[in-house]
Design a protein around this motif. Structure first.
Motif, PDB file in Angstrom:
ATOM      1  N   ASP A 150    -108.396   0.116  33.091  1.00  0.00           N
ATOM      2  CA  ASP A 150    -109.834   0.356  32.983  1.00  0.00           C
ATOM      3  C   ASP A 150    -110.585  -0.967  33.104  1.00  0.00           C
ATOM      4  N   PRO A 151    -111.302  -1.213  34.198  1.00  0.00           N
ATOM      5  CA  PRO A 151    -112.039  -2.470  34.350  1.00  0.00           C
ATOM      6  C   PRO A 151    -113.022  -2.728  33.204  1.00  0.00           C
ATOM      7  N   HIS A 152    -113.637  -1.672  32.677  1.00  0.00           N
ATOM      8  CA  HIS A 152    -114.580  -1.850  31.571  1.00  0.00           C
ATOM      9  C   HIS A 152    -113.860  -2.349  30.318  1.00  0.00           C
ATOM     10  N   ALA A 153    -112.678  -1.817  30.056  1.00  0.00           N
ATOM     11  CA  ALA A 153    -111.904  -2.270  28.898  1.00  0.00           C
ATOM     12  C   ALA A 153    -111.493  -3.729  29.072  1.00  0.00           C
ATOM     13  N   ALA A 154    -111.162  -4.108  30.306  1.00  0.00           N
ATOM     14  CA  ALA A 154    -110.788  -5.496  30.573  1.00  0.00           C
ATOM     15  C   ALA A 154    -111.963  -6.439  30.302  1.00  0.00           C
ATOM     16  N   LYS A 155    -113.159  -6.053  30.737  1.00  0.00           N
ATOM     17  CA  LYS A 155    -114.334  -6.891  30.500  1.00  0.00           C
ATOM     18  C   LYS A 155    -114.657  -6.983  29.013  1.00  0.00           C
ATOM     19  N   ASP A 156    -114.514  -5.857  28.298  1.00  0.00           N
ATOM     20  CA  ASP A 156    -114.764  -5.872  26.857  1.00  0.00           C
ATOM     21  C   ASP A 156    -113.767  -6.792  26.150  1.00  0.00           C
ATOM     22  N   PHE A 157    -112.513  -6.751  26.600  1.00  0.00           N
ATOM     23  CA  PHE A 157    -111.487  -7.604  26.001  1.00  0.00           C
ATOM     24  C   PHE A 157    -111.832  -9.077  26.215  1.00  0.00           C
ATOM     25  N   ALA A 158    -112.269  -9.408  27.435  1.00  0.00           N
ATOM     26  CA  ALA A 158    -112.642 -10.794  27.732  1.00  0.00           C
ATOM     27  C   ALA A 158    -113.768 -11.251  26.816  1.00  0.00           C
ATOM     28  N   GLU A 159    -114.728 -10.394  26.593  1.00  0.00           N
ATOM     29  CA  GLU A 159    -115.840 -10.754  25.718  1.00  0.00           C
ATOM     30  C   GLU A 159    -115.385 -10.941  24.275  1.00  0.00           C
ATOM     31  N   SER A 160    -114.439 -10.107  23.838  1.00  0.00           N
ATOM     32  CA  SER A 160    -113.962 -10.227  22.465  1.00  0.00           C
ATOM     33  C   SER A 160    -113.131 -11.491  22.259  1.00  0.00           C
ATOM     34  N   VAL A 161    -112.406 -11.900  23.287  1.00  0.00           N
ATOM     35  CA  VAL A 161    -111.615 -13.125  23.194  1.00  0.00           C
ATOM     36  C   VAL A 161    -112.531 -14.342  23.190  1.00  0.00           C
ATOM     37  N   GLY A 162    -113.548 -14.291  24.038  1.00  0.00           N
ATOM     38  CA  GLY A 162    -114.507 -15.382  24.061  1.00  0.00           C
ATOM     39  C   GLY A 162    -113.988 -16.665  24.668  1.00  0.00           C
ATOM     40  N   GLY A 163    -112.904 -16.582  25.386  1.00  0.00           N
ATOM     41  CA  GLY A 163    -112.332 -17.762  26.038  1.00  0.00           C
ATOM     42  C   GLY A 163    -111.597 -17.345  27.301  1.00  0.00           C
ATOM     43  N   GLN A 164    -110.726 -18.221  27.796  1.00  0.00           N
ATOM     44  CA  GLN A 164    -110.011 -17.925  29.022  1.00  0.00           C
ATOM     45  C   GLN A 164    -108.966 -16.840  28.829  1.00  0.00           C
ATOM     46  N   LEU A 165    -108.728 -16.087  29.897  1.00  0.00           N
ATOM     47  CA  LEU A 165    -107.700 -15.053  29.925  1.00  0.00           C
ATOM     48  C   LEU A 165    -106.687 -15.375  31.018  1.00  0.00           C
ATOM     49  N   VAL A 166    -105.499 -14.786  30.866  1.00  0.00           N
ATOM     50  CA  VAL A 166    -104.509 -14.845  31.939  1.00  0.00           C
ATOM     51  C   VAL A 166    -104.058 -13.430  32.262  1.00  0.00           C
ATOM     52  N   TYR A 167    -103.628 -13.263  33.498  1.00  0.00           N
ATOM     53  CA  TYR A 167    -102.986 -12.017  33.930  1.00  0.00           C
ATOM     54  C   TYR A 167    -101.503 -12.301  34.104  1.00  0.00           C
ATOM     55  N   LYS A 168    -100.652 -11.345  33.677  1.00  0.00           N
ATOM     56  CA  LYS A 168     -99.209 -11.482  33.832  1.00  0.00           C
ATOM     57  C   LYS A 168     -98.638 -10.191  34.402  1.00  0.00           C
ATOM     58  N   PRO A 169     -97.776 -10.267  35.403  1.00  0.00           N
ATOM     59  CA  PRO A 169     -97.075  -9.057  35.845  1.00  0.00           C
ATOM     60  C   PRO A 169     -96.059  -8.640  34.787  1.00  0.00           C
ATOM     61  N   PHE A 170     -95.765  -7.360  34.738  1.00  0.00           N
ATOM     62  CA  PHE A 170     -94.789  -6.862  33.764  1.00  0.00           C
ATOM     63  C   PHE A 170     -93.363  -7.237  34.148  1.00  0.00           C
ATOM     64  N   TYR A 171     -93.159  -7.482  35.433  1.00  0.00           N
ATOM     65  CA  TYR A 171     -91.822  -7.817  35.936  1.00  0.00           C
ATOM     66  C   TYR A 171     -92.017  -8.812  37.069  1.00  0.00           C
ATOM     67  N   PRO A 172     -91.093  -9.745  37.279  1.00  0.00           N
ATOM     68  CA  PRO A 172     -91.276 -10.725  38.355  1.00  0.00           C
ATOM     69  C   PRO A 172     -91.585 -10.064  39.694  1.00  0.00           C
ATOM     70  N   VAL A 173     -92.632 -10.544  40.342  1.00  0.00           N
ATOM     71  CA  VAL A 173     -93.049 -10.017  41.646  1.00  0.00           C
ATOM     72  C   VAL A 173     -92.756 -11.087  42.695  1.00  0.00           C
ATOM     73  N   ARG A 174     -91.802 -10.816  43.545  1.00  0.00           N
ATOM     74  CA  ARG A 174     -91.426 -11.745  44.604  1.00  0.00           C
ATOM     75  C   ARG A 174     -91.262 -10.971  45.903  1.00  0.00           C
ATOM     76  N   GLY A 175     -91.555 -11.641  47.005  1.00  0.00           N
ATOM     77  CA  GLY A 175     -91.414 -10.983  48.298  1.00  0.00           C
ATOM     78  C   GLY A 175     -91.825 -11.912  49.419  1.00  0.00           C
ATOM     79  N   THR A 176     -91.959 -11.342  50.593  1.00  0.00           N
ATOM     80  CA  THR A 176     -92.330 -12.102  51.780  1.00  0.00           C
ATOM     81  C   THR A 176     -93.695 -11.640  52.264  1.00  0.00           C
TER      82      THR A 176
END
Length: 322
Positions: A150-176
């Motif tokens: 949910d993009p809205h939930a993501a924005k709300d989370f960013a506001e609640s953190v009040g600082g930088q965020l990171v995104y992480k894949p759940f499993y290593p993503v590798r390819g060509t």
């Protein structure tokens, strides 16, 4: 006659991490039988019967035979999936894959020996939501985390953190991509991108950014722990050290007692006996848990520091100590 106390290694044929353990076991004259699940059923033959209260029989290639009653331990190191005849129909292949998993895999699970680590438990431990919860319950400090589509939930989370965020894949993503190798690592997120509609296409993991002076790779083998500081001098490496191995310098360290206790509890609650733990260490000296890989590589740390991780793995598989 069966070889007494054979270690069964289930790993891909090109696995440098498994090679390290096998070389050490060979040096100790501990019998080893190496196979990849991909060899079953075309090049690996199973013959087992229940006699009394235990399974007896053999696992054979065209060159060697393993007596199941001689297996002292199993090193499960990311084996490949079973391979079936190319002309097998999709319907038959689906049935054969299930039967192989429940029959071949089930028989191995029934052997009364130690595993590093049990495949079912290791598979469960791959789930980041599970490992984050278990680590928190074990007393480790875990960054604030959101999983959403949910993009809205993501924005709300960013506001609640009040600082930088990171995104992480759940499993290593590798390819060509366009003929070049590519991978997705931990990435700093611009809050303005959190309204992107692509967030709605699948589950995303967002986490508060942890300011850090360095990271720590803590490799746990049973009750033994080997911790190493990882320092990087590149922008990408400071966000995710896996993106730039060339920038690393290493320093052996000792985990704080409360972190060591939390690691032991995390392994125990996940039911695994090996874990490659990653921590971010803040300027205040706090260790923040990032993740644990139940089959993570360790050779690069051992090569750089001399920490006896391979010996600890061989000890466990041989049955020396815990």
């Amino acid at each position: 006659m069966p070889e007494a106390g054979t270690v069964l290694v289930l790993a891909g044929r090109f696995d440098p991490t498994a090679d390290l353990a096998i070389e050490e076991l060979n040096r100790r004259a501990v019998p080893v039988f190496r196979a990849d699940v991909a060899e079953f059923p075309l090049r690996l033959v199973l013959d087992a019967s229940l006699n009394g209260s235990g399974w007896h029989g053999t696992l054979s290639t065209d060159q060697r035979t393993l007596h199941l009653q001689a297996v002292r331990s199993i090193y499960y190191r990311r084996p490949s999936r079973p391979q079936f005849p190319k002309d097998m129909s999709p319907e038959a292949r689906k049935v054969a894959e299930r039967e192989a998993r429940l029959g071949f895999g089930g028989l191995l699970a029934a052997l009364p020996c130690r595993w590093l680590s049990p495949p079912g438990k290791a598979a469960d431990a791959e789930y980041k939501p599970l490992q984050l919860r278990v680590a928190a319950e074990a007393g480790l400090s875990v960054p604030r985390t959101l999983i959403t589509n949910d993009p809205h939930a993501a924005k709300d989370f960013a506001e609640s953190v009040g600082g930088q965020l990171v995104y992480k894949p759940f499993y290593p993503v590798r390819g060509t991509v366009q003929g070049e190798m590519s991978a997705v690592y931990t990435t700093l997120v611009d809050p303005r991108d959190l309204s992107h509609p692509n967030i709605a296409t699948t589950a995303h993991l967002f986490q508060e950014w942890v300011p850090k002076v360095h990271e720590v790779r803590l490799t746990a083998v049973g009750s033994r722990m080997f911790a190493t500081e990882i320092h990087t001098d590149s922008e990408s490496g400071r966000v995710d050290w896996r993106s730039d191995y060339e920038s690393h310098t290493y320093k052996i360290c000792d985990p704080p007692p409360e972190v060591a206790a939390g690691v032991r509890q995390t392994l125990d609650r996940l039911g695994i006996f090996y874990g490659a733990f990653d921590f971010a260490v803040t300027p205040e000296g706090d260790w923040r848990f990032l993740e644990v890989n139940p089959s993570g590589q360790y050779g690069f740390v051992e090569q750089a520091t001399g920490l006896p991780i391979t010996a600890a793995i061989a000890d466990y598989l041989e049955g020396v100590g815990t």
